[in-house]
Design a protein around this motif. Structure first.
Motif, PDB file in Angstrom:
ATOM      1  N   LYS A  78       0.800  -1.229   0.000  1.00 33.10           N
ATOM      2  CA  LYS A  78       0.000   0.000   0.000  1.00 33.10           C
ATOM      3  C   LYS A  78       0.835   1.283   0.000  1.00 33.10           C
ATOM      4  O   LYS A  78       0.347   2.333  -0.392  1.00 33.10           O
ATOM      5  N   ALA A  79       2.088   1.220   0.432  1.00 34.04           N
ATOM      6  CA  ALA A  79       2.922   2.422   0.467  1.00 34.04           C
ATOM      7  C   ALA A  79       3.952   2.446  -0.659  1.00 34.04           C
ATOM      8  O   ALA A  79       4.698   3.409  -0.783  1.00 34.04           O
ATOM      9  N   GLY A  80       3.976   1.431  -1.490  1.00 30.36           N
ATOM     10  CA  GLY A  80       4.991   1.313  -2.538  1.00 30.36           C
ATOM     11  C   GLY A  80       4.565   1.864  -3.884  1.00 30.36           C
ATOM     12  O   GLY A  80       3.882   2.894  -3.982  1.00 30.36           O
ATOM     13  N   LYS A  81       4.957   1.158  -4.932  1.00 30.21           N
ATOM     14  CA  LYS A  81       4.750   1.617  -6.300  1.00 30.21           C
ATOM     15  C   LYS A  81       3.285   1.932  -6.627  1.00 30.21           C
ATOM     16  O   LYS A  81       3.018   2.972  -7.243  1.00 30.21           O
ATOM     17  N   PRO A  82       2.318   1.095  -6.265  1.00 25.79           N
ATOM     18  CA  PRO A  82       0.928   1.448  -6.599  1.00 25.79           C
ATOM     19  C   PRO A  82       0.494   2.788  -5.995  1.00 25.79           C
ATOM     20  O   PRO A  82      -0.197   3.570  -6.648  1.00 25.79           O
ATOM     21  N   TYR A  83       0.910   3.072  -4.758  1.00 26.40           N
ATOM     22  CA  TYR A  83       0.595   4.356  -4.132  1.00 26.40           C
ATOM     23  C   TYR A  83       1.286   5.486  -4.898  1.00 26.40           C
ATOM     24  O   TYR A  83       0.673   6.508  -5.208  1.00 26.40           O
ATOM     25  N   GLN A  84       2.563   5.284  -5.205  1.00 30.38           N
ATOM     26  CA  GLN A  84       3.320   6.308  -5.928  1.00 30.38           C
ATOM     27  C   GLN A  84       2.736   6.568  -7.316  1.00 30.38           C
ATOM     28  O   GLN A  84       2.756   7.701  -7.803  1.00 30.38           O
ATOM     29  N   ASP A  85       2.210   5.515  -7.965  1.00 32.39           N
ATOM     30  CA  ASP A  85       1.581   5.685  -9.278  1.00 32.39           C
ATOM     31  C   ASP A  85       0.348   6.579  -9.186  1.00 32.39           C
ATOM     32  O   ASP A  85       0.117   7.426 -10.059  1.00 32.39           O
ATOM     33  N   VAL A  86      -0.458   6.398  -8.147  1.00 36.19           N
ATOM     34  CA  VAL A  86      -1.643   7.251  -7.963  1.00 36.19           C
ATOM     35  C   VAL A  86      -1.198   8.692  -7.708  1.00 36.19           C
ATOM     36  O   VAL A  86      -1.723   9.629  -8.314  1.00 36.19           O
ATOM     37  N   ILE A  87      -0.222   8.867  -6.836  1.00 32.83           N
ATOM     38  CA  ILE A  87       0.273  10.219  -6.530  1.00 32.83           C
ATOM     39  C   ILE A  87       0.831  10.877  -7.793  1.00 32.83           C
ATOM     40  O   ILE A  87       0.576  12.059  -8.053  1.00 32.83           O
ATOM     41  N   SER A  88       1.554  10.123  -8.602  1.00 35.14           N
ATOM     42  CA  SER A  88       2.098  10.662  -9.850  1.00 35.14           C
ATOM     43  C   SER A  88       0.993  11.126 -10.787  1.00 35.14           C
ATOM     44  O   SER A  88       1.087  12.193 -11.408  1.00 35.14           O
ATOM     45  N   GLU A  89      -0.082  10.346 -10.874  1.00 35.74           N
ATOM     46  CA  GLU A  89      -1.223  10.752 -11.709  1.00 35.74           C
ATOM     47  C   GLU A  89      -1.862  12.021 -11.149  1.00 35.74           C
ATOM     48  O   GLU A  89      -2.223  12.927 -11.907  1.00 35.74           O
ATOM     49  N   LEU A  90      -1.984  12.117  -9.841  1.00 41.84           N
ATOM     50  CA  LEU A  90      -2.570  13.313  -9.232  1.00 41.84           C
ATOM     51  C   LEU A  90      -1.719  14.555  -9.500  1.00 41.84           C
ATOM     52  O   LEU A  90      -2.247  15.640  -9.738  1.00 41.84           O
ATOM     53  N   LEU A  91      -0.415  14.393  -9.466  1.00 37.42           N
ATOM     54  CA  LEU A  91       0.488  15.527  -9.641  1.00 37.42           C
ATOM     55  C   LEU A  91       0.737  15.892 -11.106  1.00 37.42           C
ATOM     56  O   LEU A  91       0.950  17.058 -11.425  1.00 37.42           O
ATOM     57  N   ASN A  92       0.717  14.889 -11.990  1.00 35.35           N
ATOM     58  CA  ASN A  92       1.163  15.118 -13.362  1.00 35.35           C
ATOM     59  C   ASN A  92       0.174  14.703 -14.445  1.00 35.35           C
ATOM     60  O   ASN A  92       0.417  14.951 -15.625  1.00 35.35           O
TER      61      ASN A  92
END
Length: 129
Positions: free
Chosen positions: A24-38
């Protein structure tokens, strides 16, 4: 009523992948955050400003366990169900909303609260972008 517009398909797919993940804190979370930011996603937020003629946003901040959260939704149906009454709203690009969090006293954003595709973004006020 606009429901899960095409610009949110990527975001919703990434949230679904995150829910299925054991990390939950790894790549899948980072992918969602990346979509939100970019990415090109949008979120709907209740606008509490009573003056229809004024171009000013006023957010409803919810408190839970001493923390302040902004709720945002991928479609109007989810927003309407959450609020329970007819209300004004604003549709914001997620990258703009994420920038705005630096100026709002919140600890996080809860996307699609109380739904099967909910997601929490926690704001680190000590982090400088």
């Amino acid at each position: 009523m606009e429901i899960n517009t095409t610009e949110n398909l990527i975001l919703l797919s990434l949230i679904k992948t995150w829910w299925k993940s054991d990390d939950k804190a790894g790549k899948p979370y980072q992918d969602v955050i990346s979509e939100l930011l970019n990415g090109n996603s949008y979120l709907y937020i209740e606008n509490m400003n009573p003056n229809y003629n004024e171009i000013k946003l006023s957010f409803n901040i919810y408190q839970k366990e001493g923390k302040n959260y902004l709720t945002a939704f991928t479609d109007l149906d989810l927003l309407s169900k959450w609020i329970g009454i007819e209300s004004k709203y604003v549709k914001l690009e997620t990258k703009d909303l994420m920038k705005m969090t630096e100026q709002i006293d919140i600890d996080g954003i809860i996307i699609n609260t109380h739904s099967e595709n909910s997601f929490g973004v926690f704001i680190n006020k000590n982090f400088k972008s």
